[in-house]
Design an enzyme around this catalytic site. Structure first.
Site, PDB file in Angstrom:
ATOM      1  N   PHE A 291     -13.109  12.616 -37.797  1.00  2.00           N
ATOM      2  CA  PHE A 291     -14.407  13.260 -37.619  1.00  2.00           C
ATOM      3  C   PHE A 291     -14.869  12.906 -36.219  1.00  2.00           C
ATOM      4  CE2 PHE A 291     -18.889  13.252 -37.104  1.00  2.00           C
ATOM      5  CZ  PHE A 291     -19.426  14.217 -37.927  1.00  2.00           C
ATOM      6  N   GLU A 292     -15.055  13.905 -35.396  1.00  2.00           N
ATOM      7  CA  GLU A 292     -15.702  13.670 -34.117  1.00  2.00           C
ATOM      8  C   GLU A 292     -16.353  14.969 -33.651  1.00  2.00           C
ATOM      9  OE1 GLU A 292     -12.816  12.086 -31.390  1.00  2.00           O
ATOM     10  OE2 GLU A 292     -11.764  13.981 -31.127  1.00  2.00           O
ATOM     11  N   ILE A 293     -17.532  14.823 -33.101  1.00  2.00           N
ATOM     12  CA  ILE A 293     -18.240  15.944 -32.487  1.00  2.00           C
ATOM     13  C   ILE A 293     -18.388  15.571 -31.021  1.00  2.00           C
ATOM     14  CG2 ILE A 293     -20.346  17.320 -32.453  1.00  2.00           C
ATOM     15  CD1 ILE A 293     -20.727  16.599 -35.414  1.00  2.00           C
TER      16      ILE A 293
END
Length: 394
Positions: A291-293
């Site tokens: 998960f990375e934005i």
């Protein structure tokens, strides 16, 4: 001549104040920016406290986010997935969760990457899950193939050493290729040339909480570079030379070190001294990049480009098992302003066995489980306490 009592009292007070001043500067943990002066004060998972939307400028849904809106309120961002054809069912599960909790309100496009062409079944079924546009992209061979400078015999010997230390996926060449691509090549794909922000989505993950604001606009409007939910310790024997190579790079490029960096988080040796020792000075704390934005402007910067090229030539993506998570995390911890890294505490996320579970009425089917007391919180694989200790909650 005797000194008057009031003068003696003032002198003693001055000495005590000077001693206190010195103690505040040189005491253990001085300079810590997080909630409390030690990990012992983090008595429970902060997600057990009521969780609302983040502070700062937020943009909520409107007709300008409809799929065919013209003009559109969407910025140049995409949901991004590196996925195989055989992972279709797991990808559909992740898409349904994220569409239900967030993207059906904002209709950001999906961009899928594969090192082989996607099947018509994959395209048909994924497009059916969303009203947003789906793009299906093939990774260029020169971005996926093993680099010419990697010695095959040395790679095979290195795999044996990794397997002796029970390093997962050590013998899977495709895993090494994936880690390298996610570390320094995905944002160079022509399909992303005009894209600035991305939200990485893996197959077989869950999203539990309704998110009612545009997360990409949040990143843009509040000057954030990177967003995470989970922060973990890595297997130290998978990255024994990553930090020494980083030190070599810093010796040549000290100008890239940001004044407000998170180096103390990167190098902490108090909570897991064995990790720091086995990883040659690296705490092994990293953002769980499944998960990375992120804002790809950072990856496209000269600092990161030079850093990735240095690591790539060192060969650790194949001779060891350097993952994109520790590589991204070290780079962010050293070269970026730590205040621009944001913990999305309000996004409920699970990639078994790890999860981020907010205490919010907007979350459904998410349980905090083991995060029930201080001892459990402090002794698990979670490295968020160190991030809160040295940086804050962001």
């Amino acid at each position: 001549m005797a000194i008057a009592r009031p003068v003696r009292a003032l002198g003693l007070a001055a000495i005590m104040m000077w001693c206190f001043f010195l103690w505040t500067i040189f005491r253990p943990g001085a300079g810590i920016k997080g909630p409390g002066d030690s990990l012992a004060n983090l008595e429970r998972d902060p997600n057990l406290d009521p969780t609302g939307e983040p502070e700062g400028h937020l943009v909520h849904t409107s007709d300008a986010y409809l799929p065919d809106a013209n003009p559109s309120a969407r910025i140049n961002a995409t949901l991004l997935a590196l996925v195989r054809n055989e992972e279709l069912e797991g990808m559909l599960q992740s898409m349904r969760d994220l569409e239900r909790t967030w993207n059906h309100k904002f209709n950001y496009p999906w961009t899928f990457f594969n090192d082989v062409p996607f099947t018509e079944e994959f395209k048909r079924k994924t497009q059916a899950v969303t009203k947003a546009k789906c793009n299906y992209e093939l990774i260029p061979k020169e971005h996926w193939e093993v680099p010419s400078w990697i010695n095959d015999d040395l790679y095979k010997e290195s795999v044996k050493i990794l397997e002796e230390h029970d390093i997962q996926y050590a013998d899977k060449i495709s895993y090494h290729q994936m880690c390298r691509w996610n570390s320094g090549l995905f944002y160079k794909h022509p399909a992303l040339q005009n894209t600035q922000y991305y939200w990485r989505v893996e197959p077989k993950v869950h999203f539990f909480c309704d998110v009612d604001y545009d997360v990409f606009r949040y990143m843009h409007d509040n000057n954030k570079t990177y967003g995470f939910t989970i922060n973990l310790y890595d297997a130290p024997y998978s990255v024994p030379s990553l930090w020494p190579e980083t030190i070599k790079f810093l010796a040549q490029h000290s100008e890239y070190l940001h004044d407000n960096n998170a180096r103390d988080w990167v190098t902490d040796k108090l909570r897991r001294p064995s990790h720091n020792d086995q990883a040659s000075g690296y705490s092994t704390c990293h953002f769980w990049s499944n998960f990375e934005i992120g804002d790809m402007t950072f990856w496209r910067s000269q600092a990161y480009e030079d850093y990735f090229n240095h690591l790539d030539r060192a060969g650790g993506f194949f001779y060891e098992r350097w993952g994109d998570a520790p590589v991204h995390s070290i780079a962010l911890g050293l070269f970026e302003d730590s205040s621009r890294i944001h913990w999305f505490r309000d996004i409920g996320y699970q990639h078994i066995p790890f999860f981020n579970c907010p205490n919010s009425p907007k979350c459904h089917g998410c349980t905090t489980g083991r995060f029930t007391d201080g001892e459990a919180w402090l002794n698990m694989e979670d490295c968020r306490p160190n991030w809160f200790k040295y940086v804050g909650m962001g």
